[in-house]
Design an enzyme around this catalytic site. Structure first.
Site, mmCIF file in Angstrom:
data_model
loop_
_atom_site.group_PDB
_atom_site.id
_atom_site.type_symbol
_atom_site.label_atom_id
_atom_site.label_comp_id
_atom_site.label_asym_id
_atom_site.label_seq_id
_atom_site.Cartn_x
_atom_site.Cartn_y
_atom_site.Cartn_z
ATOM 1 N N CYS A 10 56.964 43.928 37.753
ATOM 2 C CA CYS A 10 58.245 43.599 36.931
ATOM 3 C C CYS A 10 59.462 44.215 37.984
ATOM 4 C CB CYS A 10 58.118 44.632 35.647
ATOM 5 S SG CYS A 10 56.881 43.858 34.700
ATOM 6 N N TRP A 40 56.102 40.754 34.682
ATOM 7 C CA TRP A 40 54.745 40.402 34.869
ATOM 8 C C TRP A 40 53.986 40.966 33.825
ATOM 9 C CZ3 TRP A 40 49.995 43.060 35.500
ATOM 10 C CH2 TRP A 40 49.173 42.286 36.239
ATOM 11 N N GLU A 84 42.912 35.241 46.007
ATOM 12 C CA GLU A 84 44.175 35.420 45.482
ATOM 13 C C GLU A 84 44.904 34.087 45.705
ATOM 14 O OE1 GLU A 84 45.711 39.787 46.983
ATOM 15 O OE2 GLU A 84 45.354 38.227 48.386
ATOM 16 N N HIS A 139 19.246 41.078 50.364
ATOM 17 C CA HIS A 139 18.766 42.198 49.048
ATOM 18 C C HIS A 139 19.769 41.809 47.792
ATOM 19 C CE1 HIS A 139 16.926 44.997 51.755
ATOM 20 N NE2 HIS A 139 17.808 44.819 52.398
#
Length: 601
Positions: free
Chosen positions: A2, A76, A484, A500
């Site tokens: 923001c 945001w 992203e 593993h």
């Protein structure tokens, strides 16, 4: 995330507000808006599109643009969906008061319920709206400054606030655990969450500290926890020419990836000379340390982990990495230096982590792109990573800049503490000075080879990234960047861990990106992947699919920097993520749900 802008200007405020919001777009946002007060009338424009949509709305409603006091915001989303109704600014019941707010209010539901009982009507699901109604409730009996002081006294959580009273055109700002600055110049009075938003109009600024409430006017009325104060001014930062233009590139992500050789050269010009001996370390004025903890989030944490690895490999310094949001669980041993990395220097998780760690730490060193930031002010010493303005929300050149800044510090600190012979330090700094050339050739090789590979990867639902030793953190950064920018799943592991558990992810057609080729054991991991139908893309030397490590086709081949890790690989990883994202139609400069400066926890 923001962003806040507010101004009282000599001419119409709206053009200043929209231009400043454009400079804050790099932080990431879901919506934007402005409110302008003029002769008792409040005009508000909001959008869930880009900031330039506000320009189009202003053209349709020119009367809003004539007022000289206004506030603006890029949001945001935290509380409430991404809708025009939830976009800032928010107003009171009678549209006299408008507010913008960064941060999170932890007691907003309690306050909302109380205000509704008193007859206040809410029009959004956003926590911030309670501030407008709290101020409204006090304005009949108090001036705006006092009303805001009383309102913030009811708040819990974090806030940077600017309140506009349309009846008078006056504005008041307040801050607690969220950044805000005040600046005054011939153009008018300005408040912003990021000095870069207003740097074109001001020469210096003052920083609001926790508990500050400030009347925004020519003679600022400034109170800190009720006591009059006037903090000293600081010099405003400057944005380099061209930082905010594409310069022929298709997007800022592409531009900033390509800038990394120049950024590396700038960092090394600043720090490498002092790094070959104790001078750089001594200039920081920090005490000796026995061990190191690197602190950060996302890309900055990965850069810090690479720096910690250098201290361990070269100087046998014990080191740990701390995810800032999990710092409450961290245990620091005596004489630990905390290296806190943050591109913006305003990352809330890092700042709250320091609340926990700083009292236990021997010292705190900040590596940041913003030496005016809250992190820089709190640290015992600060190093600028000299990346310049980074507009793309997903970090690129700041990773390289933070890594090289930290590497210079590490070499100098090891010499100063007797852990590294000065002759060896000269050799290592000589290696670092080759990084711009290594990055340049890596860019050339990546631009040549990566576009030919992405077509075969576009349909993949998920990716696996592998590395060994120093290359592991670069694999982690590559996976993060791909997530992203492309919105595809990407997991990264040390290559030895493949058998593993992660090998269960590999099936016919699974893309597996292998970073580095100096470790002979990688061949076994690659064989395991290929036996199960995985598609291996190797980032390495001349035989690799993306041949970026060291110089190729040259008799004076450079061996790279094994002690530092495969630094050149980062540009290949970034270009791979960007090219695939472009193929998938993603907005590479403003990926969904992401923010540049994460100012909430």
């Amino acid at each position: 995330m923001c962003g806040i802008i507010a101004c009282r200007t000599q001419s119409a405020a709206a053009p200043y507000l929209v231009e400043a919001l454009g400079r804050l777009e790099y932080r990431g946002y879901d919506s934007a808006g402005i409110a302008v007060g003029d002769a008792g009338r409040l005009g508000t424009l909001r959008t869930i599109d880009r900031v330039d949509d506000l320009d189009r709305q202003l053209a349709d409603e020119p009367s809003i643009g004539v007022g000289r006091s206004g506030i603006g915001h890029t949001r945001w989303a935290t509380h409430g969906a991404v809708t025009v109704g939830n976009a800032h600014p928010h107003t009171d019941c009678h549209e006299r008061v408008a507010i913008v707010h960064n941060g999170v209010l932890t007691n907003s539901e309690t306050l909302r319920a109380e205000l509704q009982v008193d007859g206040h009507r809410f029009s959004s699901a956003v926590d911030s709206e309670v501030i407008a109604h709290l101020v409204e409730a006090q304005l009949d009996e108090h001036d705006l400054h006092t009303a805001v002081e009383m309102a913030v006294g009811r708040l819990q959580g974090s806030w940077a606030i600017v309140v506009l009273d349309a009846a008078t055109g006056s504005m008041v700002a307040a801050a607690h655990q969220s950044p805000l600055v005040l600046a005054q110049s011939e153009f008018g009075d300005f408040v912003a969450s990021d000095i870069s938003a207003i740097a074109a109009w001001v020469d210096d600024f003052r920083v609001l500290q926790d508990g500050d409430v400030v009347q925004v006017s020519g003679a600022a009325r400034w109170r800190r926890l009720g006591v009059p104060v006037m903090p000293p001014p600081q010099r405003a930062c400057t944005v380099r020419p061209g930082d905010l233009s594409l310069g022929g590139h298709p997007d800022f992500m592409a531009k900033e990836i390509d800038e990394q050789p120049a950024v590396a050269e700038r960092v090394l010009d600043e720090w490498a000379t002092g790094a070959s001996g104790p001078d750089l370390w001594q200039s920081l004025g920090l005490p000796p340390f026995a061990r190191v903890a690197v602190l950060g989030c996302g890309t900055s944490l990965n850069a810090g982990r690479a720096v910690g690895g250098i201290l361990g490999r070269v100087g046998a310094v014990p080191h740990q990495s701390i995810v800032a949001s999990e710092a409450a669980e961290a245990v620091l041993e005596p004489d630990t230096m905390v290296i806190a990395l943050s591109q913006s220097g305003e990352t809330a998780d890092v700042l709250r982590a320091l609340d926990v760690l700083q009292p236990k730490a021997g010292s705190v060193l900040a590596i940041t792109n913003n030496t005016h930031s809250a992190l820089a002010r709190r640290a015992d010493a600060v190093m600028s990573c000299h990346a310049g303005q980074e507009v793309g929300v997903a970090a690129s050149k700041t990773f390289t800049a933070q890594l090289l800044t930290g590497a210079c510090m590490a070499v100098s600190a090891l010499v100063a503490s007797g852990r590294l012979d000065p002759f060896d330090a000269q050799r290592l700094t000589g290696d670092l000075k080759r990084v711009p050339e290594l990055l340049d050739q890596a860019l050339t090789a990546s631009h040549r080879t990566v576009p030919q590979l992405v077509g075969g990867l576009a349909d993949a639902g998920g990716f696996v990234f592998l590395g060994r030793g120093p290359a592991t953190v670069f694999a982690d950064e590559g996976a993060l960047k791909l997530k992203e920018l492309t919105y595809r799943w990407a997991e990264s592991y040390p290559a030895g861990e493949l058998k593993h558990g992660p090998l269960a992810l590999v099936e016919d057609g699974t893309p597996v990106v292998v970073v580095g080729d100096l470790d002979d054991r990688l061949a076994a991991s690659i064989a395991e992947v290929q036996a199960r139908g995985g598609i291996v893309t190797r980032i390495g030397r001349s035989e690799a699919a993306i041949p970026v490590l060291g110089r190729t086709g040259d008799r004076n081949a450079v061996a790279g920097l094994p002690w530092c890790g495969p630094v050149e690989s980062v540009v290949a990883l970034q270009i791979l993520a960007r090219e695939l994202a472009v193929t998938l139609g993603r907005d590479v400069d403003k990926p969904r749900n992401l923010a540049k400066s994460v100012t909430v926890e």
